[in-house]
Design a protein around this motif. Structure first.
Motif, PDB file in Angstrom:
ATOM      1  N   PHE A   1      23.667   7.586  18.479  1.00  0.00           N
ATOM      2  CA  PHE A   1      24.980   8.005  18.649  1.00  0.00           C
ATOM      3  C   PHE A   1      25.793   6.980  19.452  1.00  0.00           C
ATOM      4  N   HIS A   2      27.141   7.017  19.094  1.00  0.00           N
ATOM      5  CA  HIS A   2      28.007   5.949  19.729  1.00  0.00           C
ATOM      6  C   HIS A   2      27.466   4.388  19.466  1.00  0.00           C
ATOM      7  N   ASN A   3      27.114   4.268  18.199  1.00  0.00           N
ATOM      8  CA  ASN A   3      26.850   2.969  17.691  1.00  0.00           C
ATOM      9  C   ASN A   3      25.814   2.100  18.677  1.00  0.00           C
ATOM     10  N   LYS A   4      25.027   2.850  19.539  1.00  0.00           N
ATOM     11  CA  LYS A   4      24.085   1.952  20.378  1.00  0.00           C
ATOM     12  C   LYS A   4      22.891   1.766  19.330  1.00  0.00           C
ATOM     13  N   TYR A   5      22.156   0.697  19.477  1.00  0.00           N
ATOM     14  CA  TYR A   5      21.095   0.480  18.546  1.00  0.00           C
ATOM     15  C   TYR A   5      19.861  -0.154  19.122  1.00  0.00           C
ATOM     16  N   SER A   6      18.574  -0.177  18.452  1.00  0.00           N
ATOM     17  CA  SER A   6      17.621  -0.893  18.804  1.00  0.00           C
ATOM     18  C   SER A   6      16.938  -1.430  17.898  1.00  0.00           C
ATOM     19  N   VAL A   7      16.390  -2.679  17.881  1.00  0.00           N
ATOM     20  CA  VAL A   7      15.857  -3.423  16.669  1.00  0.00           C
ATOM     21  C   VAL A   7      14.648  -3.840  17.031  1.00  0.00           C
ATOM     22  N   ASP A   8      13.586  -3.723  16.102  1.00  0.00           N
ATOM     23  CA  ASP A   8      12.174  -4.134  16.262  1.00  0.00           C
ATOM     24  C   ASP A   8      12.062  -5.170  15.437  1.00  0.00           C
ATOM     25  N   TYR A   9      11.192  -6.180  15.634  1.00  0.00           N
ATOM     26  CA  TYR A   9      11.020  -7.493  14.774  1.00  0.00           C
ATOM     27  C   TYR A   9       9.819  -8.398  15.375  1.00  0.00           C
ATOM     28  N   GLU A  10       9.171  -9.003  14.589  1.00  0.00           N
ATOM     29  CA  GLU A  10       8.224 -10.053  14.995  1.00  0.00           C
ATOM     30  C   GLU A  10       8.910 -11.306  15.440  1.00  0.00           C
ATOM     31  N   ASN A  11       9.927 -11.805  14.544  1.00  0.00           N
ATOM     32  CA  ASN A  11      10.243 -13.214  15.038  1.00  0.00           C
ATOM     33  C   ASN A  11      11.836 -13.312  14.510  1.00  0.00           C
ATOM     34  N   SER A  12      12.511 -14.155  15.021  1.00  0.00           N
ATOM     35  CA  SER A  12      13.969 -14.422  14.763  1.00  0.00           C
ATOM     36  C   SER A  12      14.064 -14.690  13.531  1.00  0.00           C
ATOM     37  N   LYS A  13      13.114 -15.338  12.679  1.00  0.00           N
ATOM     38  CA  LYS A  13      13.458 -15.645  11.161  1.00  0.00           C
ATOM     39  C   LYS A  13      13.501 -14.211  10.388  1.00  0.00           C
ATOM     40  N   ASP A  14      12.756 -13.355  10.758  1.00  0.00           N
ATOM     41  CA  ASP A  14      12.717 -12.051   9.977  1.00  0.00           C
ATOM     42  C   ASP A  14      13.947 -11.235  10.359  1.00  0.00           C
ATOM     43  N   LEU A  15      14.536 -11.409  11.534  1.00  0.00           N
ATOM     44  CA  LEU A  15      15.828 -10.453  11.922  1.00  0.00           C
ATOM     45  C   LEU A  15      16.947 -11.256  11.365  1.00  0.00           C
ATOM     46  N   GLY A  16      16.744 -12.588  11.159  1.00  0.00           N
ATOM     47  CA  GLY A  16      17.883 -13.394  10.454  1.00  0.00           C
ATOM     48  C   GLY A  16      17.992 -13.024   8.948  1.00  0.00           C
ATOM     49  N   GLU A  17      16.893 -12.744   8.217  1.00  0.00           N
ATOM     50  CA  GLU A  17      16.942 -12.562   6.829  1.00  0.00           C
ATOM     51  C   GLU A  17      17.426 -10.919   6.797  1.00  0.00           C
ATOM     52  N   PHE A  18      16.995 -10.187   7.728  1.00  0.00           N
ATOM     53  CA  PHE A  18      17.625  -8.846   7.635  1.00  0.00           C
ATOM     54  C   PHE A  18      19.029  -8.618   7.553  1.00  0.00           C
ATOM     55  N   ILE A  19      19.685  -9.413   8.635  1.00  0.00           N
ATOM     56  CA  ILE A  19      20.909  -9.351   8.923  1.00  0.00           C
ATOM     57  C   ILE A  19      21.725 -10.089   7.557  1.00  0.00           C
ATOM     58  N   LYS A  20      21.158 -11.016   7.049  1.00  0.00           N
ATOM     59  CA  LYS A  20      21.684 -11.535   6.072  1.00  0.00           C
ATOM     60  C   LYS A  20      21.620 -10.609   4.731  1.00  0.00           C
ATOM     61  N   LEU A  21      20.699  -9.923   4.612  1.00  0.00           N
ATOM     62  CA  LEU A  21      20.575  -8.840   3.469  1.00  0.00           C
ATOM     63  C   LEU A  21      21.557  -7.881   3.716  1.00  0.00           C
ATOM     64  N   ILE A  22      21.582  -7.233   4.776  1.00  0.00           N
ATOM     65  CA  ILE A  22      22.609  -6.109   5.293  1.00  0.00           C
ATOM     66  C   ILE A  22      24.147  -6.750   5.108  1.00  0.00           C
ATOM     67  N   ALA A  23      24.377  -8.100   5.318  1.00  0.00           N
ATOM     68  CA  ALA A  23      25.668  -8.478   4.838  1.00  0.00           C
ATOM     69  C   ALA A  23      25.889  -8.597   3.629  1.00  0.00           C
ATOM     70  N   SER A  24      24.768  -9.154   2.880  1.00  0.00           N
ATOM     71  CA  SER A  24      25.129  -9.423   1.484  1.00  0.00           C
ATOM     72  C   SER A  24      25.526  -7.816   0.583  1.00  0.00           C
ATOM     73  N   LEU A  25      24.625  -6.800   1.040  1.00  0.00           N
ATOM     74  CA  LEU A  25      24.916  -5.430   0.621  1.00  0.00           C
ATOM     75  C   LEU A  25      26.303  -4.806   1.012  1.00  0.00           C
ATOM     76  N   ASP A  26      26.806  -5.222   2.074  1.00  0.00           N
ATOM     77  CA  ASP A  26      28.074  -4.939   2.675  1.00  0.00           C
ATOM     78  C   ASP A  26      29.068  -5.312   1.671  1.00  0.00           C
ATOM     79  N   LYS A  27      29.061  -6.630   1.057  1.00  0.00           N
ATOM     80  CA  LYS A  27      30.010  -7.254   0.227  1.00  0.00           C
ATOM     81  C   LYS A  27      29.900  -6.875  -1.164  1.00  0.00           C
ATOM     82  N   ASP A  28      28.940  -6.642  -1.734  1.00  0.00           N
ATOM     83  CA  ASP A  28      28.860  -6.182  -3.051  1.00  0.00           C
ATOM     84  C   ASP A  28      29.658  -5.268  -3.593  1.00  0.00           C
TER      85      ASP A  28
END
Length: 86
Positions: free
Chosen positions: A59-86
């Motif tokens: 609620f109120h746009n607070k968030y938590s993110v769980d990931y093993e390494n920054s590469k995985d998180l970076g790929e996730f963020i890129k995927l979200i961005a690409s899906l938002d553009k399509d």
């Protein structure tokens, strides 16, 4: 978590909305472009999961993110961005 890996919550929620419209509804949530998305019982908490990253938007746009390494998180963020553009 570095600034380069800051999650755009509004973008993630737009992708969640798209998944509810275009994704495949299963028992565990909506499956869309390699992501599984669901909500808690009242809809106030949104879960967006890839095989390596788990994003929880509260609620109120607070968030938590769980990931093993920054590469995985970076790929996730890129995927979200690409899906938002399509």
């Amino acid at each position: 978590m570095g600034e380069e890996h800051k999650v755009d919550v509004k973008q993630a929620l737009r992708v969640f909305d798209r998944a509810t419209k275009e994704g495949q509804k299963e028992a565990d949530g909506w499956h869309f472009q390699g992501l599984t998305m669901s909500t808690d019982f009242d809809g106030y908490t949104v879960f967006i999961n890839s095989p390596k990253v788990k994003l929880t938007v509260f609620f109120h746009n607070k968030y938590s993110v769980d990931y093993e390494n920054s590469k995985d998180l970076g790929e996730f963020i890129k995927l979200i961005a690409s899906l938002d553009k399509d």
